[in-house]
Write a protein that holds these residues in place. Structure first.
Motif, PDB file in Angstrom:
ATOM      1  N   MET A   1     -17.572  57.367-107.744  1.00  0.00           N
ATOM      2  CA  MET A   1     -18.574  57.030-108.759  1.00  0.00           C
ATOM      3  C   MET A   1     -19.974  57.156-108.182  1.00  0.00           C
ATOM      4  SD  MET A   1     -19.077  56.248-111.863  1.00  0.00           S
ATOM      5  CE  MET A   1     -20.359  55.588-112.901  1.00  0.00           C
ATOM      6  N   ASN A   2     -20.172  56.633-106.960  1.00  0.00           N
ATOM      7  CA  ASN A   2     -21.494  56.718-106.336  1.00  0.00           C
ATOM      8  C   ASN A   2     -21.876  58.170-106.074  1.00  0.00           C
ATOM      9  OD1 ASN A   2     -21.745  53.971-106.362  1.00  0.00           O
ATOM     10  ND2 ASN A   2     -20.797  53.712-104.341  1.00  0.00           N
ATOM     11  N   ARG A   3     -20.872  58.972-105.724  1.00  0.00           N
ATOM     12  CA  ARG A   3     -21.149  60.393-105.490  1.00  0.00           C
ATOM     13  C   ARG A   3     -21.606  61.078-106.768  1.00  0.00           C
ATOM     14  NH1 ARG A   3     -17.802  64.760-106.233  1.00  0.00           N
ATOM     15  NH2 ARG A   3     -18.358  66.669-105.094  1.00  0.00           N
ATOM     16  N   GLU A   4     -20.937  60.739-107.859  1.00  0.00           N
ATOM     17  CA  GLU A   4     -21.343  61.336-109.130  1.00  0.00           C
ATOM     18  C   GLU A   4     -22.729  60.867-109.537  1.00  0.00           C
ATOM     19  OE1 GLU A   4     -18.493  60.726-112.111  1.00  0.00           O
ATOM     20  OE2 GLU A   4     -16.836  61.664-111.037  1.00  0.00           O
ATOM     21  N   LEU A   5     -23.032  59.576-109.351  1.00  0.00           N
ATOM     22  CA  LEU A   5     -24.355  59.083-109.708  1.00  0.00           C
ATOM     23  C   LEU A   5     -25.432  59.769-108.875  1.00  0.00           C
ATOM     24  CD1 LEU A   5     -23.737  55.241-110.146  1.00  0.00           C
ATOM     25  CD2 LEU A   5     -24.195  56.930-111.906  1.00  0.00           C
ATOM     26  N   GLU A   6     -25.178  59.897-107.573  1.00  0.00           N
ATOM     27  CA  GLU A   6     -26.161  60.583-106.736  1.00  0.00           C
ATOM     28  C   GLU A   6     -26.312  62.038-107.164  1.00  0.00           C
ATOM     29  OE1 GLU A   6     -24.996  60.128-102.733  1.00  0.00           O
ATOM     30  OE2 GLU A   6     -25.312  57.967-102.645  1.00  0.00           O
ATOM     31  N   TYR A   7     -25.228  62.619-107.654  1.00  0.00           N
ATOM     32  CA  TYR A   7     -25.301  64.016-108.083  1.00  0.00           C
ATOM     33  C   TYR A   7     -26.028  64.158-109.413  1.00  0.00           C
ATOM     34  CZ  TYR A   7     -23.797  68.749-109.174  1.00  0.00           C
ATOM     35  OH  TYR A   7     -23.779  70.096-109.486  1.00  0.00           O
ATOM     36  N   MET A   8     -25.886  63.147-110.292  1.00  0.00           N
ATOM     37  CA  MET A   8     -26.491  63.241-111.610  1.00  0.00           C
ATOM     38  C   MET A   8     -27.940  62.760-111.608  1.00  0.00           C
ATOM     39  SD  MET A   8     -24.088  64.608-113.283  1.00  0.00           S
ATOM     40  CE  MET A   8     -24.741  64.528-114.927  1.00  0.00           C
ATOM     41  N   PHE A   9     -28.255  61.665-110.873  1.00  0.00           N
ATOM     42  CA  PHE A   9     -29.622  61.116-110.860  1.00  0.00           C
ATOM     43  C   PHE A   9     -30.405  61.753-109.716  1.00  0.00           C
ATOM     44  CE2 PHE A   9     -27.465  57.952-113.385  1.00  0.00           C
ATOM     45  CZ  PHE A   9     -28.418  57.556-114.301  1.00  0.00           C
ATOM     46  N   VAL A  10     -30.747  62.978-109.921  1.00  0.00           N
ATOM     47  CA  VAL A  10     -31.514  63.741-108.939  1.00  0.00           C
ATOM     48  C   VAL A  10     -32.832  64.146-109.581  1.00  0.00           C
ATOM     49  CG1 VAL A  10     -29.473  64.579-107.710  1.00  0.00           C
ATOM     50  CG2 VAL A  10     -30.388  65.886-109.643  1.00  0.00           C
ATOM     51  N   GLN A  11     -33.666  64.769-108.812  1.00  0.00           N
ATOM     52  CA  GLN A  11     -34.951  65.224-109.321  1.00  0.00           C
ATOM     53  C   GLN A  11     -34.742  66.196-110.485  1.00  0.00           C
ATOM     54  OE1 GLN A  11     -37.434  66.964-106.352  1.00  0.00           O
ATOM     55  NE2 GLN A  11     -39.172  67.292-107.723  1.00  0.00           N
ATOM     56  N   SER A  12     -35.571  66.034-111.520  1.00  0.00           N
ATOM     57  CA  SER A  12     -35.531  66.827-112.763  1.00  0.00           C
ATOM     58  C   SER A  12     -34.443  66.372-113.718  1.00  0.00           C
ATOM     59  CB  SER A  12     -35.355  68.330-112.485  1.00  0.00           C
ATOM     60  OG  SER A  12     -36.431  68.806-111.693  1.00  0.00           O
ATOM     61  N   ALA A  13     -33.630  65.378-113.342  1.00  0.00           N
ATOM     62  CA  ALA A  13     -32.664  64.834-114.301  1.00  0.00           C
ATOM     63  C   ALA A  13     -33.419  64.070-115.392  1.00  0.00           C
ATOM     64  CB  ALA A  13     -31.671  63.924-113.601  1.00  0.00           C
ATOM     65  N   ASP A  32     -35.295  61.939-106.254  1.00  0.00           N
ATOM     66  CA  ASP A  32     -33.875  61.633-106.241  1.00  0.00           C
ATOM     67  C   ASP A  32     -33.660  60.130-106.103  1.00  0.00           C
ATOM     68  OD1 ASP A  32     -33.543  64.295-106.368  1.00  0.00           O
ATOM     69  OD2 ASP A  32     -32.828  64.574-104.312  1.00  0.00           O
ATOM     70  N   TYR A  33     -32.577  59.686-106.766  1.00  0.00           N
ATOM     71  CA  TYR A  33     -32.232  58.267-106.733  1.00  0.00           C
ATOM     72  C   TYR A  33     -31.305  57.983-105.557  1.00  0.00           C
ATOM     73  CZ  TYR A  33     -29.692  54.003-107.890  1.00  0.00           C
ATOM     74  OH  TYR A  33     -29.086  52.783-107.841  1.00  0.00           O
ATOM     75  N   LYS A  34     -31.608  56.895-104.825  1.00  0.00           N
ATOM     76  CA  LYS A  34     -30.762  56.416-103.732  1.00  0.00           C
ATOM     77  C   LYS A  34     -30.189  55.065-104.117  1.00  0.00           C
ATOM     78  CE  LYS A  34     -31.940  59.966-101.231  1.00  0.00           C
ATOM     79  NZ  LYS A  34     -30.997  61.078-100.993  1.00  0.00           N
ATOM     80  N   ASN A  35     -29.089  54.694-103.462  1.00  0.00           N
ATOM     81  CA  ASN A  35     -28.405  53.455-103.849  1.00  0.00           C
ATOM     82  C   ASN A  35     -29.274  52.221-103.662  1.00  0.00           C
ATOM     83  OD1 ASN A  35     -26.040  54.658-104.688  1.00  0.00           O
ATOM     84  ND2 ASN A  35     -25.171  54.703-102.625  1.00  0.00           N
ATOM     85  N   ASP A  36     -30.136  52.251-102.686  1.00  0.00           N
ATOM     86  CA  ASP A  36     -30.926  51.050-102.407  1.00  0.00           C
ATOM     87  C   ASP A  36     -32.290  51.069-103.084  1.00  0.00           C
ATOM     88  OD1 ASP A  36     -31.791  53.179-101.005  1.00  0.00           O
ATOM     89  OD2 ASP A  36     -32.051  52.148 -99.078  1.00  0.00           O
ATOM     90  N   ASP A  37     -32.543  52.020-103.950  1.00  0.00           N
ATOM     91  CA  ASP A  37     -33.840  52.074-104.634  1.00  0.00           C
ATOM     92  C   ASP A  37     -33.924  50.978-105.688  1.00  0.00           C
ATOM     93  OD1 ASP A  37     -34.510  54.225-103.133  1.00  0.00           O
ATOM     94  OD2 ASP A  37     -34.150  55.743-104.696  1.00  0.00           O
ATOM     95  N   ALA A  38     -35.087  50.318-105.728  1.00  0.00           N
ATOM     96  CA  ALA A  38     -35.313  49.264-106.729  1.00  0.00           C
ATOM     97  C   ALA A  38     -35.950  49.779-107.995  1.00  0.00           C
ATOM     98  CB  ALA A  38     -36.196  48.163-106.119  1.00  0.00           C
ATOM     99  N   SER A  39     -36.382  51.026-107.999  1.00  0.00           N
ATOM    100  CA  SER A  39     -37.024  51.584-109.191  1.00  0.00           C
ATOM    101  C   SER A  39     -36.819  53.093-109.199  1.00  0.00           C
ATOM    102  CB  SER A  39     -38.519  51.239-109.220  1.00  0.00           C
ATOM    103  OG  SER A  39     -39.168  51.831-108.106  1.00  0.00           O
ATOM    104  N   LEU A  40     -37.144  53.648-110.344  1.00  0.00           N
ATOM    105  CA  LEU A  40     -37.042  55.097-110.525  1.00  0.00           C
ATOM    106  C   LEU A  40     -38.421  55.656-110.812  1.00  0.00           C
ATOM    107  CD1 LEU A  40     -33.871  55.435-112.813  1.00  0.00           C
ATOM    108  CD2 LEU A  40     -34.014  55.845-110.354  1.00  0.00           C
ATOM    109  N   GLN A  41     -38.713  56.785-110.162  1.00  0.00           N
ATOM    110  CA  GLN A  41     -39.977  57.466-110.410  1.00  0.00           C
ATOM    111  C   GLN A  41     -39.763  58.442-111.578  1.00  0.00           C
ATOM    112  OE1 GLN A  41     -42.739  56.605-108.801  1.00  0.00           O
ATOM    113  NE2 GLN A  41     -41.548  55.129-107.571  1.00  0.00           N
ATOM    114  N   LEU A  42     -40.426  58.148-112.711  1.00  0.00           N
ATOM    115  CA  LEU A  42     -40.207  58.923-113.925  1.00  0.00           C
ATOM    116  C   LEU A  42     -41.507  59.541-114.422  1.00  0.00           C
ATOM    117  CD1 LEU A  42     -37.900  56.441-115.895  1.00  0.00           C
ATOM    118  CD2 LEU A  42     -37.195  58.331-114.436  1.00  0.00           C
ATOM    119  N   MET A  43     -41.370  60.650-115.114  1.00  0.00           N
ATOM    120  CA  MET A  43     -42.512  61.281-115.761  1.00  0.00           C
ATOM    121  C   MET A  43     -42.141  61.509-117.235  1.00  0.00           C
ATOM    122  SD  MET A  43     -44.577  64.812-114.886  1.00  0.00           S
ATOM    123  CE  MET A  43     -43.161  65.827-115.248  1.00  0.00           C
ATOM    124  N   LEU A  44     -42.979  60.961-118.122  1.00  0.00           N
ATOM    125  CA  LEU A  44     -42.728  61.106-119.553  1.00  0.00           C
ATOM    126  C   LEU A  44     -43.038  62.530-120.017  1.00  0.00           C
ATOM    127  CD1 LEU A  44     -44.240  57.722-120.802  1.00  0.00           C
ATOM    128  CD2 LEU A  44     -41.881  58.232-120.185  1.00  0.00           C
TER     129      LEU A  44
END
Length: 1825
Positions: A1-13, A32-44
């Motif tokens: 599951m973590n592998r899939e999340l890391e694969y899906m929550f990447v840059q440009s997702a 890219d999202y890492k397991n220990d990240d407390a937030s996500l860097q997003l662009m609207l």
């Protein structure tokens, strides 16, 4: 599951994040999202960067967005990520961008109200969805209706369609369209038009139950459940309606911007109509009940027009005019009652002013007394155990009592209308099954929620529970069928909320209990609720700031209800005394009927009206005197709970289908989407709950074949195994590590939510890597190619440069050497030239000096010798010149004067010539004048030539003098030596020479003067000539201009006439095709009515089981096609038909019979008029082609030859007859001595028998003589009109040839008396013949006049419009038929008298012959007597012993012939083993024999039996293509034979002489040809229908779904509604299947001998069907609108064109019918971005309508993420460019359209005498003649 999340929550997702305004907003990860990240860097999407904080406890990541290729899917369950933002976004994209209002959500159809009329509900759309699987077409309400209809027929189970949604979402419209679909698809089982009545109930219910609200202009204020009944053949037989919870409060109160029920405003808008004058109505603003909302008008709605629609619906449902007026009286009375003003008398009582006009109007309308009604409006009666009190009411209570009465009356009226609608919709046919349509209110929540919202939400809780259980059940069945492990899915169960409402001590129980309390109130009821449920039920809450409200946690949302008014609305009380007053009405029966006991007012089905109308009607009152008081004991809540329970039982017993209507915005804006409102409704209607249930299981389902085809790119070659299931298992185990994410079923693979998106990302990455590798390789190859090209170019440049330099060096060296040589030769030339110049100068000087000296000497001698001669000539010349000058001056003066006069005349002529009229008048004389001027110019030119000749003579004289002087000079040179000797005389000579020089100079000056004068004169003459030439040129130019103008005008007129004729011809051809189409449609309608008539007759016969003896008319004799019988048979048939009609109509409904008869009569009249007009136009077209004189003479010669053969046969028969007479004479002479001639002797008997035989034979020959005479007369008349008026009569010649007095004298020597009698008879017949000839001539003249009159009428009719033209043709045809009928009756009477007269004469002649037989022993006849006889009897025997292509049969064998040749014939054997069209030839040969015998009855019965038998076999085996094709070919061949052998010259051009001899001789079967042509048209239409039924299942699969080019298009992910796979499995149709079927059709028709032109028409019709069905499905299927599918379609179309080329059918017009489909495929493939692309699309798609182009662009869907969608701006550009197109707004093509068929004449070269009848046909009873 973590592998899939890391694969899906990447840059440009891309993810979804919550938003306050848009509910959900799209964003893109910038890191890219890492397991220990407390937030996500997003662009609207607008470029704003945000930091999205994650919950530190749950670490819940935001929702992922679906891939772009999944956006806009038809089914929400096809989305890989199933969550609220994905659902909302998909609906928004479909609604806003693609203008699609329907979307599937599993088993639910989500319908968004567009607030705009869309062209997607027509009959063409209904036909497109009919018979289709629910997933095979785009979502539509028709697809749900078709699924319900199909499941009802397939599963033998009742169905229900549940339509829900809040007010303004479009529930009523969706339910209406569903019922319209059932009415259109199924039809009705009888002629009572039940489907029309079902649809007619809609405007009635909308008028009395719908009103305008702030959310909807046509909001249903009640719920209804309509059961549409079907018989065992699944045709509509009736319907029944139940209504729920009518909003009665709207009758007396409306909020702002709302209206009362529509019927009140319709009445007010129609108040000025005469029938409504007694209602005393005015505008809606004058009545309290219609003006409170201050919005009496709905924009775009005409209330007066709507009332007409409502009244028409009432009439259609059997509510007559008197009842309608009664209903309107009740409604008007309610309005007047609302205006009754109640005033305060004191604080505890009230009163109504006397003579209140509104109360007076109310009392007059309902028929009650003013005093009673005013009394009980202000008082009420209280009863105790012992006494009764009358208590006055305060004004407020009296007003409430008045409003309660109004509401009660309206509710009773509503129930009465529903009851009578149900009565009108019921039938006596047994109901086999039904489909229920539930149109009920959705979940509602407002700022103030009362009892109505409570009941509505309670009903929605029950429906949501049923919905959840059904969805859960379907999921469980799917898992069990696929044999995958079943795990319990947690879903919301609203049973606790339902228990809170309806269980014991629930809210409704406490409400009913409080209503029973004497002093019950809303406050006390609220306290009971708090005490009972506040602590025991978590779904019940108490508001913080109120003690008169409560909150219920519904499945959709929390709702706060205000307790105020609950008890009053639940009781629904009304003053009983007011009801008694109304019941006591004696003038108004309808009002009494409204309030009658309910046990009498049962529904037509025997049920209690509680199932129809408001639920209160379901209560049966206790029997007793005071039923009215007990009628209102049951509370509204109790009634509603009971009726809701009955509804749920009905729904549970059926298969439900769900339609959820969504309201996109609150402002009724077209195609405007408010996300907040949409999400609120999606939660309320259970769509999101469906998504949640689906997401909890395995929402994505793929077959193994589809999974393999889609994800084949993720497999390695070694992973691909023969077993595809095993291959899919192995691949999935490698790609998805968590095995809980998928399950393998028997036929499908089940995936958890998000797994398809994960696999799509893997696939896209693999494809992207492959694309990068391909790009890398291609770029490397392109760079190397570029380098090699550059290197080769550099080497080439160097080579050419070095060569150029070497060539330059060589050139320089050559130039240097050449310069040296040039210098040498140039210097030599200069020196030589200088020397030669010096030499030439010296020689010149010498020559000049010597010449000078010689000239001096010559001049001296010349002067001396010629002085006198010169003077003589000069003086003579001067005298002549003076004379000529005088003469020329005089001539010149005359010319000037004449020129001046000519100029004046010319000026005058020019002024006159400026007028076109004058020029035209003088145009003829202009040429003469021009010739005169030309002649004058020629004369002047002649004078000029004379003067020029004189000048030339003078010059020649001067030249001769010069020559003579030169001779003298030569002579003088001889004496030069002598002159030298006289040098001393030089001086004197010089003086004389000087003198002569002076004289010469004078002479030269005079010569110069003369020359100048001559030149001046010549110039003047040339100027004059040029002026005359100019004038002549101007005149010629003017003449040429005028001629050119005349020619141009004539050419323009010719071109104009040519264009007008061409346009008129084209218009006539178009009109002819339209008339053909209309005529053939009428034939189809006529055939349908005939079949319906047959069915009715069979049903009638089956029901009565009585067979009457005697002859019954067949179906065809009852049709209008048999109107061509002779007048004798027509009367008999009319009598038979009347008897049959009486038998049939005896057991039928009179109105139905009259309706059918009227329809048949109209069809017959219209058909006859169309037939006449068609014949007239065809005759005009044929008359336009002139007949060739040579062919006419040839035809005439052939007929004369035939007549000569007839005369030869007559002579042979005469010889035979003379031989018989000679034998008779010998027998008489031989037996005279022995007395054998006495009466009774054998000889006498022989003689008498022979005489009788001779008389009979003479009678026969007499008839044939008459026939021959008529033929000769017709020939003479034809030749009289064709050639000359003085041509001798053919008849006289032929008759004279028959006269042979000697032979006849010898033949009839023993029978002179008999002969005299017979010849007298012939004389009488000749006189009769002469009179008949005169009458025929008169008739011919009448026919000519009638023909001219017909042509005039036709010319007049062609100038009329089509409607007037048809009416005029009908009137004319009726007049003509009446006149013909009268003429035929007169002829019938005349022939009857003639027959009786001839019979009497025959008896007399027989008697005389018997008397004279004994005395004919030795009678002699003198030659003089023979000469006086005018005509001798002539016999015309028929040719015998010579086969003429005819077949003889006995009358009793006719049925056997028809049976063996038509009814029991197997087409396959005939088509393979025998010649094509053999049955047609056999029938025609039998017909020829009947014509040869001149047997009218036999001809008629044979043709009638043939036509009826063909109809019978086609009715029996009409679905067999071979049978229909076989009889179409034979019917056409039979029709061609009737034309070819009709004797008409237009059809005899290609006949041989032998075939011309076989033409019909006695009967004109032109009318029968029309009947057979009609039959051929019917067979053709049946053939097209049969072929269409065979091809229909193949078209969509073969043309669209099957991948002809494998691998071009991948299968997209789909949802629960699986479509047909595009992978060819066993049993699916491919393009090859279509081509094989087309080839089978073509080969079968060719084997049957079908005409090639007819085959072309059939192929054109088939290709039209293929193109239309394919294009219609393309326009209704979003998954088919892609680039790759466009390529597939174009390839398939090319295969069809190749098939046409192979069959030689490219010029039949079939290719053109595929043009819309070709352009649609091109539209899918072209670029769709720029303005240039839009221009190219507009010019390319000329065969597609604007609606079709926009629809394709809206539906265009990328299959891969590399493709781009069509932007909304581009679609707007296309619409703007196509705005000016004038075309039909229809979206789909008409697949039922059949091109009008024609049967071009195709003569047969087969000789009839060569046809052999095979024994296999069992026709041995036929004899060749």
């Amino acid at each position: 599951m973590n592998r899939e999340l890391e694969y899906m929550f990447v840059q440009s997702a891309r993810v979804w994040i919550p938003d306050a305004e848009e509910v959900w907003k799209s964003a893109e990860l910038t890191k890219d999202y890492k397991n220990d990240d407390a937030s996500l860097q997003l662009m609207l999407e607008d470029g704003t960067t945000i930091d999205h904080k994650l919950d530190p406890k749950t670490k819940n990541l935001p929702y992922l967005r679906n891939p772009d290729i999944l956006v806009g899917e038809n089914d929400l369950t096809a989305l890989s990520y199933l969550h609220e933002p994905a659902v909302l976004h998909n609906l928004k994209v479909r609604f806003i961008d693609s203008k699609l209002i329907y979307t599937y959500c599993g088993i639910v159809l989500v319908a968004i109200n567009p607030y705009e009329t869309l062209p997607i509900y027509g009959t063409d759309i209904i036909n497109a969805y009919s018979g289709q699987n629910m997933g095979d077409m785009d979502p539509h309400i028709f697809a749900v209706a078709e699924e319900a209809y199909k499941q009802m027929a397939r599963d033998e189970r009742n169905q229900s369609i549940i339509v829900s949604g809040e007010s303004g979402a479009g529930k009523t419209v969706s339910a209406k369209y569903a019922m319209r679909y059932f009415a259109t698809v199924s039809g009705s089982a009888s002629e009572a038009n039940v489907e029309e009545k079902v649809l007619a109930s809609n405007p009635i219910m909308e008028a009395i139950g719908n009103a305008k609200t702030t959310r909807n202009d046509n909001s249903s204020r009640f719920g209804k459940y309509i059961e549409i009944g079907f018989d065992n053949r699944y045709r509509i037989i009736g319907a029944n309606m139940r209504t729920y919870l009518l909003e009665k409060s709207r009758v007396v109160f409306q909020a702002d911007e709302e209206r009362n029920y529509h019927i009140f405003y319709q009445l007010c808008a129609s108040a000025n109509q005469p029938e409504f004058k007694n209602l005393r109505l005015s505008t809606a603003n004058d009545f309290l009940y219609t003006r409170q909302g201050r919005s009496p008008v709905i924009e775009g709605v005409d209330d007066a027009k709507e009332l007409c629609t409502t009244r028409h619906a009432f009439t259609l449902l059997g509510i007559n005019e008197s009842y309608q007026i009664g209903l309107f009286q009740v409604l008007a009375a309610i309005l007047h009652l609302g205006n009754v003003e109640i005033k305060d008398r004191d604080s505890d009582s009230s009163l109504i002013a006397p003579n209140n006009r509104h109360l007076t109007a109310f009392c007059e309308l309902v028929g009650v007394t003013y005093q009673d009604m005013s009394q009980w409006l202000c008082h009420r009666k209280l009863k105790t155990a012992t006494e009764t009190y009358i208590k006055p009411l305060p004004r407020l209570q009296a007003t409430n009592a008045r409003d309660a009465l109004s509401k009660h009356i309206y509710a009773k009226l509503f129930n009465w209308i529903v009851e009578h609608v149900n009565k009108a919709l019921v039938t006596n046919v047994k109901q086999h099954s039904f489909i229920g349509v539930l149109d009920i209110y959705g979940f509602e929540t407002f700022e103030i929620n009362s009892f109505e919202q409570f009941c509505i939400n309670y009903a929605n809780e029950k429906l949501q529970q049923q919905f959840n259980m059904h969805v859960f059940k379907l999921e469980q069945e799917e898992y069990m069928k696929e044999q995958i492990p079943w795990t319990l899915i947690d879903f919301y169960d609203n049973q606790p909320c339902i228990n809170l409402i309806e269980a014991k001590m629930g809210i409704l129980d406490l409400l009913d209990e409080e209503c029973k309390m004497p002093k019950g109130s809303d406050d006390s009821w609220a306290q009971k609720l708090y005490n009972t449920h506040l602590k025991t039920c978590s779904l019940f809450e108490k508001p913080r700031m109120s003690n008169r409200a409560f909150i219920i946690q519904h499945f959709a949302d929390k709702v706060e209800y205000q307790c105020e008014g609950f008890l009053e609305k639940n009781k629904d009380t009304v003053n009983e005394e007011q009801i008694h007053v109304l019941k006591a009405s004696k003038k108004f029966d309808l009002l009494v009927e409204l309030f009658q006991d309910e046990e009498k007012a049962t529904t037509p089905t025997g049920q209690v009206p509680g199932t129809g109308g408001r639920t209160r009607l379901s209560i049966k009152p206790d029997k007793g005197r005071d039923t009215s008081s007990k009628e209102h004991k049951k509370t509204v809540g109790c009634q509603f709970r009971n009726s809701l329970q009955m509804l749920m039982e009905t729904l549970n017993a059926t298969t439900p289908h769900y339609v959820r209507c969504i309201k996109p915005n609150d402002f009724k804006l077209a195609f405007s989407f408010d996300p907040k409102r949409a999400v609120q409704q999606l939660r309320a209607c259970g769509v999101l709950e469906t998504i949640r249930i689906s997401a909890a299981g395995f929402p994505s389902r793929w077959t193994y074949q589809e999974f393999f085809s889609r994800y084949r790119v993720l497999m390695k070659q070694k992973d691909v195994l023969p077993d595809k299931k095993l291959t899919c298992r192995n691949v999935l185990e490698k790609l998805v590590q968590d095995q809980d994410k998928y399950q393998f079923g028997k036929t499908k693979i089940f995936f958890r939510a998000g797994q398809v998106a994960y696999l799509e990302k893997l696939r896209a990455d693999k494809l992207r890597a492959a694309c990068i590798r391909i790009q890398k390789t291609i770029r490397c190859w392109l760079a190397r190619k570029k380098y090699l090209r550059q290197r080769s170019a550099v080497i080439t440049i160097q080579r050419f440069t070095r060569g150029y330099q070497a060539r330059c060096l060589v050139k320089f060296m050559r130039r240097t050497q050449a310069a040296t040589v040039i210098q040498k030769y140039q210097r030599m030339c200069v020196e030589r030239k200088r020397y030669r110049q010096k030499q030439a100068a010296a020689l010149a000087m010498q020559t000049i000096l010597r010449a000078y000296m010689a000239r001096q000497k010559y001049q001296a001698l010349l002067r001396e010798h010629k002085a006198v001669i010169i003077q003589k000539h000069v003086r003579g010349w001067l005298a002549r010149c003076w004379y000529k000058r005088c003469l020329e001056a005089i001539v010149y003066l005359q010319c000037c004067i004449r020129r001046m006069r000519a100029k004046r005349e010319l000026k005058k002529l020019k002024i006159e010539a400026r007028s076109v009229e004058h020029f035209k008048k003088l145009n003829k004389g202009m040429e003469n004048k021009i010739m005169q001027l030309q002649r004058k110019i020629d004369e002047q030119n002649k004078d000029n030539r004379v003067i020029s000749e004189k000048l030339v003579s003078l010059e020649s004289s001067y030249a001769s003098e010069s020559e003579r002087m030169r001779g003298e000079l030569g002579r003088l040179r001889g004496v030069e030596e002598d002159a030298k000797n006289k040098a001393n005389q030089v001086s004197s000579l010089l003086e004389e020479l000087e003198k002569l020089r002076k004289e010469l100079s004078v002479t030269q000056q005079e010569k110069k003067t003369i020359e100048d004068w001559a030149q001046k004169y010549r110039d003047e003459m040339e100027k004059m000539v040029s002026e005359l030439k100019d004038q002549n040129g101007l005149l010629k130019k003017e003449k040429d201009d005028l001629n050119r103008m005349i020619q141009e005008q004539s050419q323009q007129m010719t071109e104009k006439m040519t264009r007008a004729i061409a346009q008129e011809t084209q218009q006539l051809e178009t009109d002819l095709n339209e008339e053909r189409s209309r005529y053939q449609n009428l034939l189809t309608e006529h055939l349908r009515l005939e079949e319906k008539y047959d069915d009715l007759k069979e049903e009638l016969a089956h029901s009565t089981n009585v067979s009457k003896p005697g002859h019954r008319r067949t179906d065809s004799t009852h049709s209008s096609n048999e109107s061509e019988y002779t007048y004798n048979s027509e009367y008999a048939e009319l009598e038979d038909g009347s008897r049959v009609g009486e038998d049939v109509t005896r057991g039928m409904d009179t109105s139905l019979t009259l309706k059918l008869q009227k329809r048949v009569t109209e069809l017959e009249q219209e058909k006859q008029s169309l037939r006449n007009e068609l014949e007239n136009r065809e005759e005009q077209f044929q008359r336009a082609r002139a007949r060739d004189d040579a062919q006419f003479r040839k035809a005439r010669g052939a007929e004369l030859e035939y007549e000569s053969l007839k005369r030869q046969e007559l002579e042979s028969e005469n010889k035979k007859l003379r031989h018989d007479l000679a034998e008779m004479r010998q027998s008489l002479l031989g037996g005279a001595a022995a007395g054998t001639g006495a009466p009774g002797s054998p000889a006498y008997k022989v003689l008498l028998d022979q005489l009788n035989a001779s008389c009979e034979e003479l009678e026969v020959r007499k008839e044939e003589v008459l026939i021959l005479r008529s033929q000769l007369v017709s020939q003479k008349e034809a030749m009289h009109h064709k050639e000359t008026m003085t041509e001798p009569s053919v008849f006289a010649k032929d008759v004279n040839k028959l006269k042979d007095a000697d032979e006849l004298k010898q033949a009839y020597v023993g029978l002179k008396d008999t002969n005299r009698l017979l010849e007298q008879q012939l004389q009488a017949q000749r006189r009769t013949y002469d009179s008949e000839v005169e009458s025929l001539r008169g008739e011919l003249q009448n026919v000519k006049e009638e023909n001219n009159r017909q042509q005039q009428l036709l010319a007049q009719n062609l100038q009329l419009p089509p409607e007037a033209r048809i009416e005029a043709s009908l009137q004319h045809e009726i007049t003509r038929l009446t006149n013909e009928n009268l003429d035929l009756m007169e002829q019938l009477e005349k022939q009857d008298r003639t027959i009786r007269k001839l019979k009497k004469q025959l008896k007399v002649y027989s008697k005389r012959i018997g008397e004279m037989g004994a005395g004919q022993a030795e009678g002699q006849t003198s030659p003089g007597q023979m000469v006086e006889e005018p005509i001798h009897p002539v016999n015309i025997p028929r040719r015998e012993k010579d086969f003429q292509g005819m077949l003889e049969y006995k009358k009793e064998d006719e049925m056997k012939l028809v049976k063996n040749l038509i009814l029991e014939l197997k087409p396959r054997g005939v088509a393979v083993n025998l010649i094509p069209g053999l049955p047609a030839y056999i029938l025609f040969m039998c017909l020829r024999h009947a014509d040869y015998l001149n047997d009218d009855q036999k001809v008629r019965t044979l043709l009638t039996s043939t036509i009826n038998s063909i109809k019978k076999i086609l009715k029996k085996r009409g679905d067999d293509f071979e049978t229909v094709s076989f009889w179409l070919a034979n019917t056409c061949r039979f029709l061609h034979c009737l034309k070819q052998y009709s004797g008409d010259e237009a059809f005899m051009k290609h006949n041989t002489s032998r075939q011309n001899e076989h033409c019909l001789s006695n009967f004109d079967l032109a009318e029968y040809r029309q009947v057979i042509s009609d039959l051929a048209i019917q067979i053709y239409q049946q053939l097209v229908k049969c072929m269409e039924n065979i091809l229909q299942p193949m078209i969509v699969s073969g043309m669209l779904e099957h991948e002809t080019i494998q691998g071009v298009s991948g299968v997209k992910p789909t949802g629960l509604r699986k479509r047909t796979s595009s992978i060819a499995d066993e049993g699916t149709y491919t393009l090859d299947s279509i081509l094989r079927q087309l080839s089978a059709f073509h080969s079968t028709m060719c084997q049957h001998g079908t005409d090639p032109e007819l085959i072309k028409q059939v192929v054109k019709q088939l290709f039209y069907i293929i193109g239309a069905v394919t294009l219609n499905n393309l326009l209704l299927r979003k998954d088919m609108c892609s680039w790759s599918k466009g390529m597939q379609i174009r390839y398939n179309v090319s295969q069809l064109e190749e098939w046409l080329r192979d069959k030689g059918l490219m010029n039949c017009g079939a290719k053109e019918t595929l043009e819309p489909l070709i352009q649609a495929a091109q539209l899918l493939q072209v670029k769709k971005k720029t303005e240039e692309d839009a221009e190219a699309i507009c010019s390319m798609c000329h065969a597609l309508t604007t609606a079709q182009i926009v629809k394709v662009l809206n539906l265009y869907t990328p299959v891969n993420e590399f493709e781009e969608r069509v932007s909304v701006a581009f679609i707007r550009t296309i619409q703007t460019r196509l705005r000016d197109r004038s075309e039909s707004p229809q979206l789909l093509m008409d697949t039922k359209m059949i091109y009008p068929v024609t049967f071009p004449f195709s003569p047969s070269s087969l000789a009839l005498e060569t046809i052999q009848i095979p024994t296999s046909l069992n026709l041995s009873f036929l004899t060749r003649v």
